[in-house]
Design an enzyme around this catalytic site. Structure first.
Site, short mmCIF file in Angstrom:
data_model
loop_
_atom_site.label_atom_id
_atom_site.label_comp_id
_atom_site.label_asym_id
_atom_site.label_seq_id
_atom_site.Cartn_x
_atom_site.Cartn_y
_atom_site.Cartn_z
N HIS A 94 35.42 5.97 -12.66
CA HIS A 94 34.32 4.91 -12.71
C HIS A 94 34.39 4.00 -11.70
O HIS A 94 35.51 3.33 -11.71
CB HIS A 94 33.90 4.61 -14.04
CG HIS A 94 32.60 3.84 -14.23
ND1 HIS A 94 31.22 4.31 -14.14
CD2 HIS A 94 32.38 2.60 -13.84
CE1 HIS A 94 30.60 3.35 -14.04
NE2 HIS A 94 31.09 2.43 -14.07
N SER A 95 33.42 3.57 -10.74
CA SER A 95 33.62 2.50 -9.84
C SER A 95 35.08 2.57 -8.96
O SER A 95 35.23 3.23 -8.31
CB SER A 95 33.24 1.41 -10.72
OG SER A 95 33.11 -0.13 -9.63
N MET A 96 35.70 1.67 -9.23
CA MET A 96 36.96 1.41 -8.84
C MET A 96 37.71 2.86 -8.81
O MET A 96 38.28 3.33 -7.83
CB MET A 96 37.90 0.49 -9.01
CG MET A 96 39.28 0.52 -8.54
SD MET A 96 40.31 -0.80 -8.79
CE MET A 96 41.10 0.09 -10.41
N ALA A 98 36.68 5.85 -9.11
CA ALA A 98 36.02 6.91 -8.43
C ALA A 98 36.71 6.83 -7.15
O ALA A 98 37.18 7.92 -6.49
CB ALA A 98 34.55 6.90 -8.38
N SER A 122 31.62 8.46 -10.70
CA SER A 122 30.76 7.65 -11.43
C SER A 122 30.57 6.23 -10.94
O SER A 122 31.53 5.49 -11.02
CB SER A 122 31.38 7.78 -12.92
OG SER A 122 30.36 7.09 -13.84
#
Length: 257
Positions: A94-96, A98, A122
């Site tokens: 998720h975010s970083m 990803a 994500s």
């Protein structure tokens, strides 16, 4: 940085499942630890062994200095993960997380000829799209904390706890630096399918920026949106896990055939 230390402990697996047909390695967002994935263990198929990644500077790796650049981080992670890649595996980030999982997948293919069976990304725009916003990792502390308030990912009680923030700010600065100093390098598209998850009210990532992940695979791609802001993986957790479970069940069924 001591790679051996990272290799010893970055792959956590609180509930080992030797009978699982697939390992799911989960990569946290900036400032996050492996604990954010703890509620997942009872919600995903029993055919999946959930292995959250603990990055330097937090949890059992608290004594290690957080890395502020992506390349050394994924090199260390690759060394740590390779012994655990003896069965089919997938990545979720998720975010970083990803971005880390994507570049880790590219490194594993390039240097080890190993690839995940699926990549779940994500809350992060596709890597080939430059960040349109100015970096925040080097802002003076008051402005940096104000940005953290705006992002809504750090609990208000933590942001207002000066002692906790003194521990957390170096980790957050390093993680945001990983994100903000990243420079995309073109490379052959991945062979694994990609699923992108997003929040309908996420002001950081648009639907089209998520859709652009399709350019990073020559296999199938799908995009799923949930109600919530950048941290929909918490606010819409049950729906996200339901969707993820369905996809993982399909993948493990194919592995078993």
């Amino acid at each position: 940085m001591n790679t051996t230390q990272i290799s010893d402990s970055c792959v956590t697996c609180p509930y080992p499942n030797p009978q699982a047909s697939l390992r799911l390695f989960c990569f946290p967002y900036a400032g996050g630890s492996s604990l954010i994935f703890r509620p997942w263990f009872n919600s995903l198929p029993k055919t999946v062994e959930v292995c959250p990644i603990e990055l330097p500077g937090r949890g059992i790796q608290m004594k290690l200095t957080p890395l502020s650049r992506l390349e050394p981080l994924i090199e260390d992670l690759a060394s740590a993960l390779v012994p655990h890649l003896d069965k089919p595996f997938a990545f979720f980030g998720h975010s970083m997380g990803a971005l880390v999982s994507f570049e880790l997948a590219r490194l594993l293919r390039r240097e080890y000829n190993i690839s995940p069976i699926h990549l779940f990304v994500s809350g992060r725009r596709a890597p080939q799209i430059p960040d349109p916003k100015p970096p925040i990792h080097a802002l003076p502390e008051p402005e940096f904390i104000e940005e953290l308030h705006r992002l809504n990912g750090t609990p208000k009680a933590v942001l207002e706890n000066a002692e906790l923030m003194q521990l957390l700010i170096p980790i957050l600065r390093a993680d945001f630096s990983v994100h903000e100093t990243y420079i995309y390098t073109p490379a052959p598209t991945l062979d694994c399918p990609i699923t992108a998850f997003g929040g309908l009210q996420d002001e950081e990532v648009s639907g089209s920026e998520l859709q652009a992940w399709q350019e990073q695979t020559n296999a199938t791609f799908s995009r799923q949106m949930f109600s919530g802001d950048h941290f929909f993986l918490h606010s819409a957790q049950s729906l996200l896990l339901q969707s993820l479970s369905q996809e993982l069940h399909r993948i493990t069924s194919e592995i078993s055939c």
